[in-house]
Design a protein around this motif. Structure first.
Motif, PDB file in Angstrom:
ATOM      1  N   MET A   1      45.551 113.662 -12.307  1.00 17.01           N
ATOM      2  CA  MET A   1      44.864 114.196 -11.138  1.00 17.01           C
ATOM      3  C   MET A   1      43.502 114.739 -11.572  1.00 17.01           C
ATOM      4  SD  MET A   1      47.044 113.560  -8.771  1.00 17.01           S
ATOM      5  CE  MET A   1      46.388 114.491  -7.377  1.00 17.01           C
ATOM      6  N   LEU A   2      42.577 114.744 -10.633  1.00 14.61           N
ATOM      7  CA  LEU A   2      41.220 115.207 -10.909  1.00 14.61           C
ATOM      8  C   LEU A   2      40.935 116.515 -10.188  1.00 14.61           C
ATOM      9  CD1 LEU A   2      39.275 111.827 -10.474  1.00 14.61           C
ATOM     10  CD2 LEU A   2      40.264 112.756 -12.584  1.00 14.61           C
ATOM     11  N   GLU A   3      39.910 117.206 -10.647  1.00  6.21           N
ATOM     12  CA  GLU A   3      39.403 118.382  -9.956  1.00  6.21           C
ATOM     13  C   GLU A   3      37.899 118.477 -10.177  1.00  6.21           C
ATOM     14  OE1 GLU A   3      41.286 121.833 -11.533  1.00  6.21           O
ATOM     15  OE2 GLU A   3      40.499 121.553 -13.570  1.00  6.21           O
ATOM     16  N   ILE A   4      37.241 119.241  -9.335  1.00 10.61           N
ATOM     17  CA  ILE A   4      35.784 119.407  -9.432  1.00 10.61           C
ATOM     18  C   ILE A   4      35.447 120.304 -10.617  1.00 10.61           C
ATOM     19  CG2 ILE A   4      33.742 120.287  -8.252  1.00 10.61           C
ATOM     20  CD1 ILE A   4      34.882 117.675  -7.117  1.00 10.61           C
ATOM     21  N   ASN A   5      34.429 119.922 -11.369  1.00  9.75           N
ATOM     22  CA  ASN A   5      33.940 120.717 -12.494  1.00  9.75           C
ATOM     23  C   ASN A   5      32.833 121.644 -12.003  1.00  9.75           C
ATOM     24  OD1 ASN A   5      32.951 121.753 -14.887  1.00  9.75           O
ATOM     25  ND2 ASN A   5      31.946 119.857 -15.535  1.00  9.75           N
ATOM     26  N   PRO A   6      33.070 122.952 -11.995  1.00 11.82           N
ATOM     27  CA  PRO A   6      32.039 123.877 -11.491  1.00 11.82           C
ATOM     28  C   PRO A   6      30.828 124.002 -12.407  1.00 11.82           C
ATOM     29  CG  PRO A   6      33.871 125.110 -12.424  1.00 11.82           C
ATOM     30  CD  PRO A   6      34.282 123.660 -12.438  1.00 11.82           C
ATOM     31  N   HIS A   7      30.920 123.459 -13.610  1.00 14.64           N
ATOM     32  CA  HIS A   7      29.827 123.588 -14.577  1.00 14.64           C
ATOM     33  C   HIS A   7      29.164 122.247 -14.867  1.00 14.64           C
ATOM     34  CE1 HIS A   7      31.349 127.599 -15.038  1.00 14.64           C
ATOM     35  NE2 HIS A   7      32.501 127.167 -15.501  1.00 14.64           N
ATOM     36  N   SER A   8      29.185 121.350 -13.890  1.00 14.61           N
ATOM     37  CA  SER A   8      28.568 120.044 -14.065  1.00 14.61           C
ATOM     38  C   SER A   8      27.055 120.155 -14.161  1.00 14.61           C
ATOM     39  CB  SER A   8      28.943 119.143 -12.881  1.00 14.61           C
ATOM     40  OG  SER A   8      28.205 117.940 -12.918  1.00 14.61           O
ATOM     41  N   TRP A   9      26.466 119.357 -15.038  1.00 13.64           N
ATOM     42  CA  TRP A   9      25.007 119.348 -15.156  1.00 13.64           C
ATOM     43  C   TRP A   9      24.345 118.684 -13.952  1.00 13.64           C
ATOM     44  CZ3 TRP A   9      23.202 118.460 -20.910  1.00 13.64           C
ATOM     45  CH2 TRP A   9      23.756 119.473 -21.701  1.00 13.64           C
ATOM     46  N   THR A  10      25.137 118.044 -13.104  1.00 12.12           N
ATOM     47  CA  THR A  10      24.577 117.497 -11.867  1.00 12.12           C
ATOM     48  C   THR A  10      24.234 118.602 -10.874  1.00 12.12           C
ATOM     49  OG1 THR A  10      26.813 117.133 -10.975  1.00 12.12           O
ATOM     50  CG2 THR A  10      25.740 115.282 -12.099  1.00 12.12           C
ATOM     51  N   LYS A  11      24.520 119.849 -11.192  1.00 18.69           N
ATOM     52  CA  LYS A  11      24.034 120.969 -10.379  1.00 18.69           C
ATOM     53  C   LYS A  11      22.512 121.030 -10.420  1.00 18.69           C
ATOM     54  CE  LYS A  11      28.229 122.620  -9.605  1.00 18.69           C
ATOM     55  NZ  LYS A  11      28.841 122.537  -8.257  1.00 18.69           N
ATOM     56  N   ALA A  12      21.919 120.494 -11.494  1.00 19.33           N
ATOM     57  CA  ALA A  12      20.477 120.649 -11.698  1.00 19.33           C
ATOM     58  C   ALA A  12      19.737 119.333 -11.860  1.00 19.33           C
ATOM     59  CB  ALA A  12      20.223 121.512 -12.940  1.00 19.33           C
ATOM     60  N   ALA A  13      20.449 118.213 -11.999  1.00 19.26           N
ATOM     61  CA  ALA A  13      19.776 116.941 -12.247  1.00 19.26           C
ATOM     62  C   ALA A  13      20.624 115.794 -11.733  1.00 19.26           C
ATOM     63  CB  ALA A  13      19.506 116.755 -13.741  1.00 19.26           C
ATOM     64  N   SER A  14      19.960 114.700 -11.371  1.00 22.01           N
ATOM     65  CA  SER A  14      20.651 113.442 -11.104  1.00 22.01           C
ATOM     66  C   SER A  14      20.870 112.759 -12.453  1.00 22.01           C
ATOM     67  CB  SER A  14      19.824 112.545 -10.189  1.00 22.01           C
ATOM     68  OG  SER A  14      19.597 113.169  -8.941  1.00 22.01           O
ATOM     69  N   ILE A  15      22.077 112.236 -12.679  1.00 24.78           N
ATOM     70  CA  ILE A  15      22.408 111.716 -14.007  1.00 24.78           C
ATOM     71  C   ILE A  15      22.963 110.301 -13.915  1.00 24.78           C
ATOM     72  CG2 ILE A  15      23.722 112.089 -16.133  1.00 24.78           C
ATOM     73  CD1 ILE A  15      23.887 115.024 -15.485  1.00 24.78           C
ATOM     74  N   ILE A  16      22.409 109.420 -14.763  1.00 25.33           N
ATOM     75  CA  ILE A  16      22.954 108.077 -14.969  1.00 25.33           C
ATOM     76  C   ILE A  16      23.790 108.126 -16.243  1.00 25.33           C
ATOM     77  CG2 ILE A  16      22.431 105.627 -15.213  1.00 25.33           C
ATOM     78  CD1 ILE A  16      19.493 106.380 -14.375  1.00 25.33           C
ATOM     79  N   PHE A  17      25.094 107.926 -16.107  1.00 28.25           N
ATOM     80  CA  PHE A  17      25.981 107.833 -17.267  1.00 28.25           C
ATOM     81  C   PHE A  17      26.148 106.349 -17.579  1.00 28.25           C
ATOM     82  CE2 PHE A  17      27.085 111.854 -15.270  1.00 28.25           C
ATOM     83  CZ  PHE A  17      27.316 112.719 -16.332  1.00 28.25           C
ATOM     84  N   LEU A  18      25.714 105.936 -18.765  1.00 26.89           N
ATOM     85  CA  LEU A  18      25.670 104.507 -19.083  1.00 26.89           C
ATOM     86  C   LEU A  18      26.660 104.134 -20.180  1.00 26.89           C
ATOM     87  CD1 LEU A  18      24.266 101.728 -18.755  1.00 26.89           C
ATOM     88  CD2 LEU A  18      22.629 102.472 -20.509  1.00 26.89           C
ATOM     89  N   ASP A  19      27.479 103.117 -19.915  1.00 28.37           N
ATOM     90  CA  ASP A  19      28.320 102.513 -20.950  1.00 28.37           C
ATOM     91  C   ASP A  19      27.464 101.546 -21.763  1.00 28.37           C
ATOM     92  OD1 ASP A  19      30.731 103.751 -20.364  1.00 28.37           O
ATOM     93  OD2 ASP A  19      31.436 102.178 -19.021  1.00 28.37           O
TER      94      ASP A  19
END
Length: 501
Positions: free
Chosen positions: A130-148
Motif C-alpha cells: 500500500m502507498l501513502e503520501i510523503n509529506p517531505h517530498s521535494w515536489t513541494k518546491a520543484a517539478s521533478i523528472i525522475f528518469l530511468d
C-alpha cells in the motif's frame, strides 16, 4: 550503494545474448560517436496518471509517465515519471533527477527518497503493498523528472542487444538527448530554472551532462536550456579518492583502532584501491581492516547488517512475484515471507508493486516490457570499486575537472550534501575534492538547524559567479533523504531560495 538483484531474462533481448564479450569489446569503441547527429522529433508516448494501485482515491498531484527514444534510431527507450510542483509549477524550478547505480530505477529515488508517495509499511504486505503520501517530498518546491537511465534501469529498455551496452560517456549523451527532447515536448517548462540532481554513482555522470548542456547552449543547439545549477548527494566523484577515504572515515567513527589505522596508512601510503601486489604489509593490514568492517552496513554504519539478497533469491519471494496476476484470495493464501527488520527489507515492497500487472497498466509501461522483471537495481550495470560488470564500462574515473571548470567559467550554483554515516562515499572524500577546487570560503564550518535542532554542518564557497554549498546531514546514510526526509527537504528548499542553511 544500492542493493542489487540480477534482472531476469529480457524479451525481446535475452540476457544471455545481451552482453557477449566480443560484441561488448567491439561496440564500446564506437559508443561515444552514436549521438553526433540526433533527431529532435519526439514520438508521442506520454500519459497523465490519475490514480495508482495501493493509494486510495485520485492522486493529489500531477503525475505524467512516458517513454522518449534516444540513441541511434531511437533504439533506447527511456522511461520517466514527471511530477509537477505542488507549489507553483509555472514558476517553480524544474529538476531532472537521476538515481545512482548505475542501473538503479528512478522509482527507488521516488519511493524511498524525494518523491510524493512512498510505501505505507503499517498497512502493507509483500503481496499487497500500500502507498501513502510523503509529506517531505521535494515536489513541494520543484517539478521533478525522475528518469530511468541507462537502458536496463527500471522500466527503460533497448530494442537491440547492442543498445544495452553502454558507458559513462554514452549514458551522458543519451540523457542529454532525452532532456532536449523532453523540453521540446513540454515547452511550457522551457523558461523555468533548471537544476540537475543525483546521488551516489551519478556523481560521475551528472557533471558531464551539465557540461553538455552548457556546450549545447553555447553553440545554439536547440532548445536553449535554462540551467541554473546542480545538486549531488553522497556523490562518487573521484573513484580512487572516494574509496581511499573509507579507512580514515572508519577510524574517525571508532570502527578501527589507532594502531590498525596507523599501520595501514604507513604501509599502504594512503592507497587502498590500487594496491601493489608485492606490498605484503599493506595487503595484510587491509585484510585486518576487512575483518573489522565486513559486518558493517556501509550505506549507514549504525544500522543492522542483513543479507536481503538471499530473500530476493528465495523460492518464497519468487512465488510472491509469480502470484501477482492471481486473484486477491489466492494471494492471501500465500505464506508470509519473513523479513529481518532491516531497512533493506523495505526495498522488497517495490519489487512486488512494480511487477504488478495493475501497476504497469496504470503507469502505461510499453508492451515490449511485459516479460521483463522490474528490479530496483540492475546487477549487470552496477558499479563496485575495482570490479567489471557485464554491460557498462566505467570509463570516467573522476569528474573533479568538471567542477573546476564550472567554478572558473560558469554562472552556476551547486549543492553537495553527505549523510554523515555513509561509508560507501564518505563525506571526508567529498570534502577532499571540494578543497581541490581552490574556492574562497564564504561561510566556514558551522551547524545548520531544523526545528532548533542541529541537522548537520555546512560550509559555503564561491569563485566569481560560482557558488557551492556543502552540507552534512546528521544521522543520514548514503541516500540522505531516505534517512532524514524532513531535514533534507528543508535543506533543498532553503538552497533553492538561495537562503543560508
Amino acid at each position: 550503494m544500492c542493493f542489487v538483484f540480477l534482472r531476469s531474462i529480457m524479451k525481446p533481448c535475452p540476457l544471455s545474448h545481451l552482453q557477449p564479450w566480443s560484441l561488448f569489446s567491439k561496440f564500446r569503441l564506437f559508443s561515444v560517436f552514436l549521438l553526433l547527429v540526433v533527431s529532435m522529433e519526439v514520438t508521442e508516448s506520454r500519459f497523465l496518471v490519475k490514480s495508482l494501485p495501493g493509494l486510495l482515491g485520485d492522486l493529489p498531484f500531477t503525475l505524467e509517465t512516458g517513454y522518449i527514444g534516444v540513441g541511434e534510431s531511437d533504439d533506447v527507450q527511456l522511461f520517466y515519471y514527471f511530477i509537477e510542483s505542488e507549489g507553483n509549477p509555472k514558476n517553480d524550478p524544474l529538476m531532472l533527477w537521476l538515481t545512482g547505480g548505475p542501473g538503479c530505477s528512478a522509482l527507488s529515488g521516488l519511493l524511498y527518497e524525494i518523491g510524493p508517495f512512498t510505501i505505507n509499511y503499517a498497512n502493507s504486505t509483500l503481496e499487497k503493498p500500500m502507498l501513502e503520501i510523503n509529506p517531505h517530498s521535494w515536489t513541494k518546491a520543484a517539478s521533478i523528472i525522475f528518469l530511468d537511465q541507462p537502458a536496463g534501469s527500471g522500466f527503460s529498455y533497448a530494442k537491440t542487444p547492442e543498445a544495452y551496452i553502454t558507458n559513462d560517456t554514452l549514458s551522458t549523451l543519451q540523457t542529454y538527448q532525452f532532456l532536449r527532447k523532453w523540453l521540446v515536448d513540454h515547452p511550457t517548462f522551457l523558461n523555468n530554472p533548471l537544476y540537475l540532481g543525483s546521488d551516489s554513482y551519478n556523481g560521475i555522470v551528472l557533471p558531464m551532462i551539465v557540461q553538455e548542456i552548457y556546450n549545447g547552449n553555447e553553440v545554439g543547439e536547440g532548445p536553449h536550456i535554462n540551467i541554473k545549477g546542480y545538486l549531488l548527494g553522497n556523490p562518487l566523484t573521484d573513484t580512487s579518492g572516494d574509496y581511499n577515504s573509507r579507512i580514515p572515515f572508519a577510524h574517525r567513527m571508532g570502527l578501527l583502532s589507532d594502531a590498525i589505522y596507523k599501520s595501514t596508512e604507513e604501509n599502504c601510503y594512503g592507497e587502498h584501491l590500487n594496491v601493489d601486489p608485492n606490498n605484503s604489509l599493506c595487503i595484510h593490514d587491509l585484510q585486518v581492516v576487512d575483518k573489522c568492517l565486513e559486518r558493517i552496513r556501509k550505506p549507514h554504519i549504525l544500522e543492522p547488517f542483513c543479507d536481503t539478497f538471499n530473500a530476493l533469491k528465495s523460492d518464497l519471494f519468487r512465488r510472491v512475484l509469480r502470484s501477482l496476476d492471481k486473484t486477491p484470495n489466492d494471494m492471501w493464501s500465500l505464506p508470509q515471507l519473513q523479513i529481518q527488520g532491516c531497512r533493506a527489507d523495505n526495498y522488497l515492497y517495490s519489487y512486488t508493486w512494480a511487477n504488478s500487472r495493475n501497476v504497469r497498466k496504470a503507469l502505461h509501461i510499453h508492451e515490449e516490457f511485459n516479460e521483463i522483471e522490474w528490479v530496483r537495481c540492475n546487477y549487470s550495470l552496477q558499479f563496485d570499486f575495482g570490479k567489471e560488470v557485464l554491460s557498462y564500462t566505467h570509463n570516467v574515473l573522476s569528474t573533479i575537472t568538471y567542477h573546476q571548470h564550472f567554478a572558473n567559467h560558469k554562472n552556476c550554483r551547486a549543492l553537495v550534501y553527505s549523510g554523515d554515516h555513509d561509508m560507501v562515499v564518505p563525506y571526508l572524500g567529498t570534502l577532499n575534492w571540494i578543497e581541490l577546487l581552490n574556492l574562497l570560503v564564504v561561510s566556514d564550518w558551522r551547524p545548520w538547524f531544523v526545528d532548533e535542532q542541529v541537522a548537520g554542518y555546512t560550509m559555503k564557497y564561491s569563485n566569481h559567479n560560482y557558488t557551492l554549498t556543502f552540507a552534512t546531514v546528521k544521522g543520514g546514510g548514503h541516500t540522505a533523504p531516505e534517512y532524514k526526509p524532513k531535514e533534507c527537504l528543508s535543506m533543498f528548499m532553503r538552497w533553492l531560495a538561495d537562503d543560508p542553511l
